[in-house]
Scaffold this motif. Sequence first.
Motif, PDB file in Angstrom:
ATOM      1  N   VAL A 116       0.846  -1.209   0.000  1.00  0.00           N
ATOM      2  CA  VAL A 116       0.000   0.000   0.000  1.00  0.00           C
ATOM      3  C   VAL A 116       0.877   1.254   0.000  1.00  0.00           C
ATOM      4  N   ILE A 117       1.935   1.248   0.793  1.00  0.00           N
ATOM      5  CA  ILE A 117       2.840   2.403   0.854  1.00  0.00           C
ATOM      6  C   ILE A 117       3.510   2.624  -0.501  1.00  0.00           C
ATOM      7  N   ALA A 118       3.941   1.541  -1.145  1.00  0.00           N
ATOM      8  CA  ALA A 118       4.556   1.669  -2.470  1.00  0.00           C
ATOM      9  C   ALA A 118       3.569   2.268  -3.460  1.00  0.00           C
ATOM     10  N   GLY A 119       2.310   1.823  -3.413  1.00  0.00           N
ATOM     11  CA  GLY A 119       1.287   2.380  -4.296  1.00  0.00           C
ATOM     12  C   GLY A 119       1.076   3.862  -4.058  1.00  0.00           C
ATOM     13  N   PHE A 120       1.117   4.273  -2.791  1.00  0.00           N
ATOM     14  CA  PHE A 120       0.954   5.695  -2.460  1.00  0.00           C
ATOM     15  C   PHE A 120       2.070   6.528  -3.067  1.00  0.00           C
ATOM     16  N   TYR A 121       3.317   6.075  -2.933  1.00  0.00           N
ATOM     17  CA  TYR A 121       4.446   6.847  -3.456  1.00  0.00           C
ATOM     18  C   TYR A 121       4.435   6.881  -4.986  1.00  0.00           C
ATOM     19  N   VAL A 122       4.039   5.777  -5.629  1.00  0.00           N
ATOM     20  CA  VAL A 122       3.957   5.755  -7.087  1.00  0.00           C
ATOM     21  C   VAL A 122       2.892   6.741  -7.560  1.00  0.00           C
ATOM     22  N   ARG A 123       1.742   6.730  -6.890  1.00  0.00           N
ATOM     23  CA  ARG A 123       0.663   7.659  -7.257  1.00  0.00           C
ATOM     24  C   ARG A 123       1.094   9.104  -7.045  1.00  0.00           C
ATOM     25  N   GLN A 124       1.788   9.349  -5.928  1.00  0.00           N
ATOM     26  CA  GLN A 124       2.256  10.702  -5.654  1.00  0.00           C
ATOM     27  C   GLN A 124       3.285  11.142  -6.690  1.00  0.00           C
ATOM     28  N   SER A 125       4.159  10.240  -7.109  1.00  0.00           N
ATOM     29  CA  SER A 125       5.171  10.571  -8.105  1.00  0.00           C
ATOM     30  C   SER A 125       4.530  10.940  -9.436  1.00  0.00           C
ATOM     31  N   ARG A 126       3.512  10.193  -9.827  1.00  0.00           N
ATOM     32  CA  ARG A 126       2.836  10.487 -11.086  1.00  0.00           C
ATOM     33  C   ARG A 126       2.089  11.814 -11.023  1.00  0.00           C
ATOM     34  N   ARG A 127       1.509  12.097  -9.873  1.00  0.00           N
ATOM     35  CA  ARG A 127       0.753  13.341  -9.730  1.00  0.00           C
ATOM     36  C   ARG A 127       1.664  14.563  -9.724  1.00  0.00           C
ATOM     37  N   ARG A 128       2.826  14.436  -9.080  1.00  0.00           N
ATOM     38  CA  ARG A 128       3.737  15.571  -8.950  1.00  0.00           C
ATOM     39  C   ARG A 128       4.804  15.604 -10.034  1.00  0.00           C
ATOM     40  N   GLY A 129       4.945  14.492 -10.746  1.00  0.00           N
ATOM     41  CA  GLY A 129       5.980  14.445 -11.776  1.00  0.00           C
ATOM     42  C   GLY A 129       7.377  14.314 -11.222  1.00  0.00           C
ATOM     43  N   LEU A 130       7.508  13.850 -10.001  1.00  0.00           N
ATOM     44  CA  LEU A 130       8.799  13.685  -9.340  1.00  0.00           C
ATOM     45  C   LEU A 130       8.895  12.262  -8.795  1.00  0.00           C
ATOM     46  N   GLY A 131       9.851  11.518  -9.280  1.00  0.00           N
ATOM     47  CA  GLY A 131      10.015  10.148  -8.821  1.00  0.00           C
ATOM     48  C   GLY A 131      10.655  10.080  -7.445  1.00  0.00           C
ATOM     49  N   THR A 132      10.329   9.039  -6.703  1.00  0.00           N
ATOM     50  CA  THR A 132      10.917   8.807  -5.381  1.00  0.00           C
ATOM     51  C   THR A 132      11.517   7.407  -5.359  1.00  0.00           C
TER      52      THR A 132
END
Length: 241
Positions: free
Chosen positions: A93-109
Motif C-alpha cells: 500500500v505504501i509503495a502504491g501511495f508513493y507511485v501515485r504521488q510521483s505520477r501526480r507531482r511528476g517527481l520520482g521517489t
Amino acid sequence: MTHESVPQANSPQELLASVRDLTRQVRVAQRGTWFPLLVLATVTLLAIPVYRYAPYWDVFDACQTGPEYRVCPAPNPAELAYWTVALTIAYAVIAGFYVRQSRRRGLGTPIRPYITVGVALAVLMTAVSSWLTFHPLIPVPADPSSPADIEVGPAAWVVNGLASPVAVIGLALLVLAWVERHWALLAYSVVLLAIVAIMGAQVIQSSSRWFFLPHLLVPAVVLLLGSAVFALFRRASEVEA
C-alpha cells in the motif's frame, strides 16, 4: 572613477544557491512520511485482537504444561503470521501511495529500497523468532508460579528486541529516512527504536490476557503522533514553497 563589482544574475554563487533551493524543494515534494507512519500505526492497532483472541498454535511442540499453568517459549505462530502478511500488505500500500504521488507531482521517489528492506525484515523476523524457539537467549522458567532469578546479558535483550515487529518497523524507517534524506525522520526512528528497546527489557508478570497491550498501544500512539506531526510540517513546507 571607481569600479564596483556588481553581482550578476548568473554568478556561480547565485547558481549554486538556486540549485540548493531547488534540491530542497524537490526533496520536500518527494516526501510522504506521514502516510507510512499512518499505515504502520493502523497495522499495529489491528494486531491487538489477534494477540487477544487468536488461539495458540503449538506448531513447534515447545509448550510446557503443568497442573495450573502453560508456558510457551515462542510467540504465537498466529501472531507471526499476522505480522508477516500485514506488513507485506502495508508496504505494498505504501509503495502504491508513493507511485501515485510521483505520477501526480511528476517527481520520482526511490522508494524501492525501503519497500524491499521492509518486506525482507518482516520475513527475517519470522525466521529469527522461529529460531529463538529452539535456541532461547532468555530462558523461560518451567514453572511461572516460582520463577528463578535468571541473569541475562544485554546482548540477549537486544537480539530479542530487534526480533519484535515494532523494532522491524523502526529499522525499516531508518531506510526511509535515508531515501528521503530526512533528518527529522532519522531522529524519530531512533527514538522509536529506543522506546521499543526499553519496553522490551521490561518483564511483565500478569495473569491478564491483555498483558501485551502496552507493547502495542504505546508504539501505535507514537506512530500516529509522528504521522500527524510530519503531515503538519509537510503542509507548512508546501505553503512556504
